[in-house]
Design an enzyme around this catalytic site. Structure first.
Site, PDB file in Angstrom:
ATOM      1  CG  HIS A  56      19.363   5.780  67.252  1.00  0.00           C
ATOM      2  ND1 HIS A  56      20.178   6.004  68.347  1.00  0.00           N
ATOM      3  CD2 HIS A  56      18.269   6.560  67.454  1.00  0.00           C
ATOM      4  CE1 HIS A  56      19.600   6.875  69.157  1.00  0.00           C
ATOM      5  NE2 HIS A  56      18.436   7.242  68.628  1.00  0.00           N
ATOM      6  CG  HIS A  58      13.367   7.170  69.471  1.00  0.00           C
ATOM      7  ND1 HIS A  58      13.609   7.306  70.813  1.00  0.00           N
ATOM      8  CD2 HIS A  58      14.490   7.620  68.835  1.00  0.00           C
ATOM      9  CE1 HIS A  58      14.818   7.837  70.992  1.00  0.00           C
ATOM     10  NE2 HIS A  58      15.369   8.030  69.810  1.00  0.00           N
ATOM     11  CD  GLN A 151      12.953  11.568  75.217  1.00  0.00           C
ATOM     12  OE1 GLN A 151      12.774  11.055  74.123  1.00  0.00           O
ATOM     13  NE2 GLN A 151      13.979  12.385  75.449  1.00  0.00           N
ATOM     14  CG  HIS A 209      19.227   9.173  73.093  1.00  0.00           C
ATOM     15  ND1 HIS A 209      18.964   7.836  73.034  1.00  0.00           N
ATOM     16  CD2 HIS A 209      18.487   9.766  72.107  1.00  0.00           C
ATOM     17  CE1 HIS A 209      18.098   7.623  72.043  1.00  0.00           C
ATOM     18  NE2 HIS A 209      17.799   8.767  71.464  1.00  0.00           N
ATOM     19  CD  GLU A 212      19.256  14.083  70.146  1.00  0.00           C
ATOM     20  OE1 GLU A 212      18.809  13.411  71.108  1.00  0.00           O
ATOM     21  OE2 GLU A 212      18.682  14.148  69.039  1.00  0.00           O
ATOM     22  CG  ASP A 308      16.635   9.861  66.158  1.00  0.00           C
ATOM     23  OD1 ASP A 308      16.487   9.038  67.092  1.00  0.00           O
ATOM     24  OD2 ASP A 308      16.914  11.052  66.371  1.00  0.00           O
TER      25      ASP A 308
HETATM   26  N1  17E Z   1      14.358  11.553  72.044  1.00  0.00           N
HETATM   27  C1  17E Z   1      15.562  12.142  72.168  1.00  0.00           C
HETATM   28  O1  17E Z   1      15.996  12.411  73.268  1.00  0.00           O
HETATM   29  N2  17E Z   1      16.289  12.428  71.066  1.00  0.00           N
HETATM   30  C2  17E Z   1      15.809  12.132  69.871  1.00  0.00           C
HETATM   31  N3  17E Z   1      16.542  12.426  68.784  1.00  0.00           N
HETATM   32  C3  17E Z   1      14.556  11.521  69.747  1.00  0.00           C
HETATM   33  C4  17E Z   1      13.852  11.237  70.863  1.00  0.00           C
HETATM   34  C5  17E Z   1      14.028  11.182  68.417  1.00  0.00           C
HETATM   35 FE   FE2 Z   2      17.338   8.985  69.305  1.00  0.00          FE
END
Ligand code: 17E
Ligand code: FE2
Length: 412
Positions: A56, A58, A151, A209, A212, A308
């Protein structure tokens, strides 16, 4: 033909020899003896592991920290705002230049497989175009899996569904989603249904995702696991982050666990970055915000660890060395029992291989590709503790990176 002499494998305390021919492992055993004309690599009793897997990251945002402004609050949501500013200035060359540097950095730490999320909430899909080119250009040295990562949402972003479909048409490997960022709970559910159906239709993997956030009411995971179960997607689906699970009440978690086991989905935790991003709305006590790695693992559910981010709006530091991720992860999840430490390489080797769906193309077994790393240590716990260098990284029988062992002298 090559004989790697005197290596230690994690499961066997006694050293063995490993024979390679035509880019595959052909023999593994004690004292195999040297064949005529065979090249010999003396491993001097060092630990051999299959290559590390970054499950994982980006890559599109690496090395953009502070551009045009730093993330001062340290929250996920300010990170998304800062990235949106930087995203507006992306070019294909800019993305390729940064990713080319970082992939070589990762290779130096023994990484040979990477699953990268790439932001597709961009009408031009600039980062995706760059990563698709790099996936081909770098294939000899690094296997790159690309996730179409929305995103800024699927249902909450203009033409979000069309952008995801376009990304699927362009050839991504995996479809993503971000339910906790959608405007409403209904959109969260709708986005997950959309992505699971599209993946099932196209034969793609899913990596979301998922939840989070420190909101105990964020429950995208139950929808994702249910869709995976009902569509028969099982281990083709991964839930990344799931930090809200840290905050779920135990009664709900116990109920959820049954569904998670039935679904067969994978989990990815990012312990370094989520300890930095989560708990930001707390005063004291402050939550760690890392998903329940120990409980999931003990329940037989597959969990891997990822870095990440590397020097971007969500993480000002980071090198791509997965040792740091495992080391931090074990402390944060309180998994420092002897067996837990010795088994923890699996978070960045075999467990991650399952998440990426590598199957028979990964692992130190006769018949599989001769890809491996040699660490400057004889056990994983020592390698982890001393941040042992990867003295050699072989891919399909070819040396692709090496580090001189550190020789330290104390002068008293
Ligand atoms: N974008 C997101 O939604 N969550 C993350 N942890 C990162 C980018 C790094
Ligand atoms: Fe991520």
């Amino acid at each position: 033909m090559m004989l790697v002499h005197n290596v230690r494998l994690p499961e066997s305390p006694e050293p063995v020899d490993v024979r390679i021919a035509e880019a595959r492992f052909t023999q593994i055993g004690a004292d195999l003896g040297v064949h005529d004309g065979e090249e010999v690599l003396d491993a001097q009793g060092r630990l051999m592991l299959p290559p590390f897997i970054e499950s994982h990251i980006h890559l599109d945002s690496v090395l953009t920290a502070g551009q045009p402004e730093p993330n001062l609050s340290g929250t996920l949501f300010e990170g998304i705002q800062r990235w949106a500013q930087r995203k507006a200035t992306l070019t294909v060359d800019d993305v390729k230049e940064r990713v080319n540097r970082v992939v070589r950095q990762q290779a130096g730490f023994g990484v040979q497989f990477v699953r990268t999320h790439v932001d597709v909430t961009d009408p031009q899909l600039t980062a995706l175009r760059a990563l698709l080119e790099l996936r081909e250009e770098l294939a000899e040295w690094m296997t790159i899996q690309i996730v179409a990562f929305p995103q800024e949402g699927i249902c909450s972003f203009p033409d979000g569904r069309e952008l995801m479909t376009k990304a699927a048409d362009l050839g991504v490997d995996v479809l993503g989603a971000i339910p906790h960022f959608e405007f409403t709970r209904e959109y969260a559910v709708e986005s997950l249904n959309f992505v699971c159906n599209l993946a099932a239709e196209r034969g793609l993997l899913v990596d979301v995702h998922c939840d989070e956030i420190d909101d105990e009411a964020s429950r995208g995971l139950e929808t994702l696991a249910t869709r995976a179960y009902e569509l028969g997607l099982g281990s083709r689906v991964t839930a990344s982050h799931t930090t809200a699970m840290h905050s779920y009440n135990n009664a709900y978690f116990t109920r959820l666990l049954r569904l998670l086991q039935m679904s067969g989905i994978n989990f990815v935790s990012n312990p370094v970055v989520n300890t930095h991003l989560q708990g930001r709305a707390d005063t004291y006590p402050k939550r760690r915000g890392v998903t329940r790695v120990k409980e999931l693992t003990e329940a037989g559910i597959n969990v891997s660890f990822g870095q990440d981010d590397i020097q971007d709006p969500w993480n000002p530091l980071g090198t791509g060395n997965l040792r740091d991720v495992v080391f931090t992860g074990l402390y944060v999840t309180q998994m420092l029992g002897h067996e837990q430490i010795e088994n923890s390489h699996r978070f960045v080797t075999s467990n991650a291989a399952r998440t990426l769906g590598l199957g028979d193309e990964y692992g130190i077994e006769v018949g599989r590709p001769a890809s491996f790393v040699l660490l400057d240590a004889d056990t994983w716990s020592q390698a982890l503790n001393w941040n042992a260098g990867v003295v050699a990284s072989y891919r399909n029988g070819k040396l692709i990176a090496r580090t001189e062992p550190v020789r330290r002298e104390v002068l008293f």
